[in-house]
Design an enzyme around this catalytic site. Structure first.
Site, PDB file in Angstrom:
ATOM      1  CE  LYS A 195       5.676 -10.002   0.271  1.00  0.00           C
ATOM      2  NZ  LYS A 195       4.551  -9.507   1.225  1.00  0.00           N
ATOM      3  CE  LYS A 248       5.959 -13.602   2.105  1.00  0.00           C
ATOM      4  NZ  LYS A 248       5.129 -12.420   2.751  1.00  0.00           N
TER       5      LYS A 248
HETATM    6  C1  PBG Z   1       1.611  -9.118   2.865  1.00  0.00           C
HETATM    7  C2  PBG Z   1       2.207 -10.248   3.248  1.00  0.00           C
HETATM    8  C3  PBG Z   1       1.966 -11.649   2.557  1.00  0.00           C
HETATM    9  C4  PBG Z   1       2.794 -12.565   3.181  1.00  0.00           C
HETATM   10  C5  PBG Z   1       3.443 -11.924   4.479  1.00  0.00           C
HETATM   11  N1  PBG Z   1       2.983 -10.707   4.581  1.00  0.00           N
HETATM   12  C6  PBG Z   1       1.207 -11.872   1.268  1.00  0.00           C
HETATM   13  C7  PBG Z   1       1.361 -10.931   0.396  1.00  0.00           C
HETATM   14  O1  PBG Z   1       2.350 -10.117   0.047  1.00  0.00           O
HETATM   15  O2  PBG Z   1       0.286 -11.014  -0.494  1.00  0.00           O
HETATM   16  C8  PBG Z   1       2.928 -13.922   2.755  1.00  0.00           C
HETATM   17  C9  PBG Z   1       2.977 -15.028   3.586  1.00  0.00           C
HETATM   18  C10 PBG Z   1       2.729 -16.228   3.471  1.00  0.00           C
HETATM   19  O3  PBG Z   1       2.202 -16.701   2.265  1.00  0.00           O
HETATM   20  O4  PBG Z   1       2.809 -17.302   4.150  1.00  0.00           O
HETATM   21  N2  PBG Z   1       2.126  -7.899   3.334  1.00  0.00           N
END
Ligand code: PBG
Length: 324
Positions: A195, A248
Site C-alpha cells: 500500500k 493499492k
Molecule cells: C485507510 C484506508 C484508505 C483507503 C482504504 N483504507 C485511505 C488511506 O490510507 O488514507 C483508501 C481507499 C480509496 O482511496 O479508495 N486505512
C-alpha cells in the site's frame, strides 16, 4: 512481406473473442461501500460522484441489487461522527458501534454475501492516522492490540474477510493469532500488502472525513518509487498467514501487481482506489472519455497485470454493462 499476419486473429468478433487472453466478470469484483449511522441517508460523496454514504436501511436494498447483478463481495467502510473519535479509536470495538451492528444485520439478511471489513484506526481516530499517535510519531507495536480488538469485534459481527489497511509491521501475524485464539479460524485476511503513500486516496478521505490531522502517512505507507520493497512486504505477509495479497492503488502500480503474481502462490487483489475512479468520473462528466469503455479497459488492465480480484467503485456499473 512476412507471411505472419496478426490481424487475421482480429478479423471478426467471434475470432477476437476466441483468442481473448484475459477475462473479467462480476465474480472478480469487490464493491467498496460507505456506511453512515442513521436512517434514510444516501449522501453523495462530492469528490466521488455516483458513490454514497448510505444508512443501513438504504444500503440493504443496494446490496441486494448488486447481488442480483452477480457481485458477491462487499468491502464496507464506516463514516464515523467526529464526536465518537478519540486517540485510541475505542469506538472501533464499542458494543454499540453502528458499523459492527450493520455487518451483523447484513450477514443475517444476505448470508451468501461475502463481507469484508477494514482494519485500521483512521476512521475512528481523532488524529486521522492508521496507528496510535504519540508526540507526532506513529507507534507500531502499541497499535497492534487496538487492531486486534477491532478485528475480533468485526469477526464477531460476522465479517468473512478482514482487510488490514494500516501498514503496521507484524500485524498480519498478530491478527491471525488473535483470530485463531478466539476460534475464528475461517475468517480470511486480505492484507493490504503493498500500500503506497498515494495522492489518489483523497475522495475516500472526504467520504469518511478521515484525513490525517497532522503530517502524512509516509512512515507507514510505501514510497511510490519502490518496487523490490513490495517483495519484502509480500514475503512477510505470506509468512504471517495472509490469505490474499493486495496492491493499492492499482493503476499506477500494475508492475507491482504483476511482480507479486509471479512470485507468490496466493491470490493477488488490486484496489482501484477512489482517486483513480474520480478521474474517470470527472472526464466522463465532461464528455472527454467514454465512461463504459474507459472503465472496462482500466479493470481489464488490472486483470491482465495479474489481479485475481479487484476492489473498485465501478463494480456496480461494470456489472450492469455486462448485462447489456
Ligand atoms: C485507510 C484506508 C484508505 C483507503 C482504504 N483504507 C485511505 C488511506 O490510507 O488514507 C483508501 C481507499 C480509496 O482511496 O479508495 N486505512
Amino acid at each position: 512481406m512476412n507471411t505472419i499476419r496478426p490481424r487475421r486473429n482480429r478479423k471478426n468478433s467471434a475470432i477476437r473473442q476466441m483468442v481473448e487472453e484475459t477475462h473479467l466478470g462480476a465474480q472478480h469484483l469487490i464493491y467498496p461501500l460507505f456506511l453512515k449511522d442513521g436512517k434514510g441517508i444516501k449522501d453523495e460523496v462530492a469528490s466521488l460522484p455516483n458513490n454514497f454514504r448510505w444508512s443501513l436501511d438504504l444500503l440493504l436494498p443496494e446490496i441486494e441489487a448488486c447481488l442480483n447483478l452477480g457481485i458477491s463481495t462487499f468491502d464496507i467502510f464506516p463514516a464515523v461522527d467526529e464526536a465518537l473519535k478519540d486517540q485510541i479509536a475505542s469506538y472501533s470495538y464499542a458494543s454499540d458501534n453502528f458499523y459492527l451492528n450493520a455487518i451483523h444485520q447484513i450477514k443475517q439478511r444476505f448470508p451468501e454475501a461475502v463481507i469484508m471489513t477494514d482494519v485500521a484506526m483512521d476512521p475512528y481516530s481523532s488524529d486521522g492516522h492508521d496507528g496510535l499517535v504519540q508526540d507526532g510519531r506513529i507507534l507500531n507495536d502499541e497499535t497492534l492490540p487496538i487492531l486486534a480488538k477491532m478485528t475480533l469485534a468485526q469477526a464477531q459481527a460476522g465479517a468473512d474477510i478482514i482487510g488490514p489497511s494500516d501498514m503496521m509491521d507484524g500485524r498480519v501475524g498478530y491478527l491471525r493469532q488473535a483470530l485463531d485464539d478466539e476460534g475464528f479460524t475461517d475468517v480470511s485476511i486480505m492484507s493490504y500488502t503493498a500500500k503506497y503513500a498515494s495522492a489518489f486516496y483523497g475522495p475516500f478521505r472526504d467520504a469518511l472525513n478521515s484525513a490525517p490531522k497532522m503530517g502524512d502517512k509516509k512512515t507507514y505507507q510505501m514510497n511510490p518509487a519502490n518496487k523490490r520493497e513490495a517483495l519484502l512486504e509480500a514475503q512477510l505477509d505470506f509468512e504471517e498467514g495472509a490469505d490474499m495479497l493486495m496492491v493499492k492503488p492499482a493503476l499506477c502500480y500494475l508492475d507491482v501487481i504483476s511482480l507479486l503474481k509471479e512470485n507468490f502462490p496466493l491470490p493477488i487483489t488490486a484496489y482501484n482506489v477512489s482517486g483513480e475512479c474520480a478521474m474517470v468520473y470527472a472526464a466522463a462528466q465532461n464528455g472527454w472519455l467514454d465512461y463504459q469503455r474507459a472503465v472496462s479497459e482500466m479493470l481489464l488492465s488490472m486483470r491482465r497485470a495479474g489481479a485475481d480480484g479487484i476492489l473498485t467503485y465501478f463494480a456496480k456499473d461494470f456489472a450492469q454493462f455486462l448485462r447489456c
